[in-house]
Design a protein around this motif. Sequence first.
Motif, short mmCIF file in Angstrom:
data_model
loop_
_atom_site.label_atom_id
_atom_site.label_comp_id
_atom_site.label_asym_id
_atom_site.label_seq_id
_atom_site.Cartn_x
_atom_site.Cartn_y
_atom_site.Cartn_z
N HIS A 122 45.13 42.89 46.37
CA HIS A 122 44.18 42.01 46.36
C HIS A 122 44.53 41.37 48.18
O HIS A 122 45.72 41.08 48.07
CB HIS A 122 44.50 40.89 45.43
CG HIS A 122 43.97 39.71 45.53
ND1 HIS A 122 42.42 39.73 45.24
CD2 HIS A 122 44.12 38.45 46.22
CE1 HIS A 122 41.78 38.37 45.43
NE2 HIS A 122 42.68 37.82 46.34
N LYS A 177 45.31 51.04 36.76
CA LYS A 177 43.82 50.92 36.37
C LYS A 177 43.20 51.92 35.47
O LYS A 177 43.46 53.13 35.74
CB LYS A 177 43.00 50.60 37.75
CG LYS A 177 41.63 50.23 37.29
CD LYS A 177 40.94 50.24 38.58
CE LYS A 177 39.56 49.66 38.44
NZ LYS A 177 38.94 49.34 39.76
N GLY A 178 42.49 51.54 34.38
CA GLY A 178 42.12 52.66 33.48
C GLY A 178 43.00 53.03 32.47
O GLY A 178 42.55 53.58 31.50
N PHE A 215 46.25 38.00 35.84
CA PHE A 215 45.77 39.33 35.12
C PHE A 215 47.04 39.80 34.79
O PHE A 215 48.24 39.78 35.23
CB PHE A 215 45.31 40.04 36.13
CG PHE A 215 44.84 41.52 35.51
CD1 PHE A 215 43.56 41.52 34.69
CD2 PHE A 215 45.73 42.64 35.44
CE1 PHE A 215 43.13 42.78 34.00
CE2 PHE A 215 45.28 43.79 34.60
CZ PHE A 215 43.88 43.71 33.86
N GLY A 246 45.94 41.75 40.79
CA GLY A 246 46.74 42.20 39.43
C GLY A 246 47.89 41.93 39.21
O GLY A 246 48.75 41.98 40.13
N PRO A 293 47.40 43.41 31.98
CA PRO A 293 46.78 44.60 31.07
C PRO A 293 47.44 44.46 29.84
O PRO A 293 46.59 44.93 28.74
CB PRO A 293 46.92 45.79 31.70
CG PRO A 293 48.12 45.85 32.71
CD PRO A 293 48.15 44.27 33.24
N PRO A 325 38.75 40.19 35.75
CA PRO A 325 37.90 41.02 34.98
C PRO A 325 38.45 42.60 34.88
O PRO A 325 38.36 42.92 34.05
CB PRO A 325 36.75 40.81 35.32
CG PRO A 325 36.82 40.52 36.86
CD PRO A 325 37.81 39.73 37.03
N GLU A 326 39.34 42.87 35.83
CA GLU A 326 39.68 44.09 36.01
C GLU A 326 41.11 44.19 36.54
O GLU A 326 41.62 43.30 37.23
CB GLU A 326 38.79 45.01 36.53
CG GLU A 326 38.70 44.64 38.23
CD GLU A 326 37.59 45.69 38.79
OE1 GLU A 326 37.04 46.22 38.09
OE2 GLU A 326 37.76 45.67 40.03
N ASN A 327 41.96 45.25 36.31
CA ASN A 327 43.25 45.65 36.64
C ASN A 327 43.07 46.07 38.23
O ASN A 327 42.65 47.03 38.58
CB ASN A 327 43.55 46.80 36.18
CG ASN A 327 45.45 47.04 36.64
OD1 ASN A 327 45.90 46.24 37.09
ND2 ASN A 327 45.93 47.80 35.90
N GLU A 328 43.59 45.06 39.20
CA GLU A 328 43.51 45.45 40.48
C GLU A 328 44.76 46.11 40.98
O GLU A 328 45.00 46.52 42.31
CB GLU A 328 43.30 44.11 41.48
CG GLU A 328 42.08 43.70 41.13
CD GLU A 328 42.04 42.20 41.98
OE1 GLU A 328 42.77 41.72 42.64
OE2 GLU A 328 40.52 41.68 42.28
N GLU A 329 45.78 46.36 40.10
CA GLU A 329 46.84 46.72 40.67
C GLU A 329 47.70 46.11 41.60
O GLU A 329 48.40 46.68 42.58
CB GLU A 329 47.06 48.18 40.96
CG GLU A 329 46.24 49.21 39.80
CD GLU A 329 46.32 50.65 40.14
OE1 GLU A 329 46.68 51.07 41.37
OE2 GLU A 329 46.00 51.62 39.26
#
Length: 212
Positions: free
Chosen positions: A81, A204-205, A53, A30, A55, A74-78
């Motif tokens: 990783h 995330k979210g 990434f 992220g 957002p 595809p998504e926010n891993e913050e």
Amino acid sequence: CPAARYQLAFLLLLLDELRVSTGAGGSGGGGTGPVRAHAALSPQVPPARCALFDPAFSAREAAALRALGLCLLPENEEGKHGVEGAATLFYMVHCGKALYNNLLWSNWSPAALSKLVIIGNSFRGIEERLLSRILERDYSYIAKVLKGVEEVALPSHPRYLDTFNDTSVHWFPLDKLQELSPEVWDCVEEPMYQDCEDLEIIRKGEGAPAKS
């Protein structure tokens, strides 16, 4: 904005200069631009091996990055990783402190950290600007790794002061990490930031703030 375009240009030039294998593909974290490196070397890193990434990317920005051949996560891993044993460069210019902290937590062992290189905000600068109790409470993994990291500041240039100011290259020599107290590695609690007043990242979210 101009600063973001300069940062992207630097990343693309960096991909041209790096030498990696032509085998396995890369993956990212992220808010980062990671690239994986192996033994058999090729002239440059293919853009598809660089995963990005943010957002705050707009649809047009995401389309432009894909047109350059870059991979978007595809998504926010913050920033959480893991490198999974592969040497990985994380390009994290002007990211929030929690992203660096989360990345360290996700790779909290001498073996994993020694595979990391981070281009991002100076850890020494973070240490100098924060009260020690705040650093240890909110960003404990940055605080604990300070004696195990080496960093070199990027050269300053008057044209790019706002683009790359306070940016350093960080790496974690295995011998320095192994010299840290064993207790340093015992605590692997996931960072939650309940008491952090200025987190500087989008969780995330959460939605990205509207661009002016």
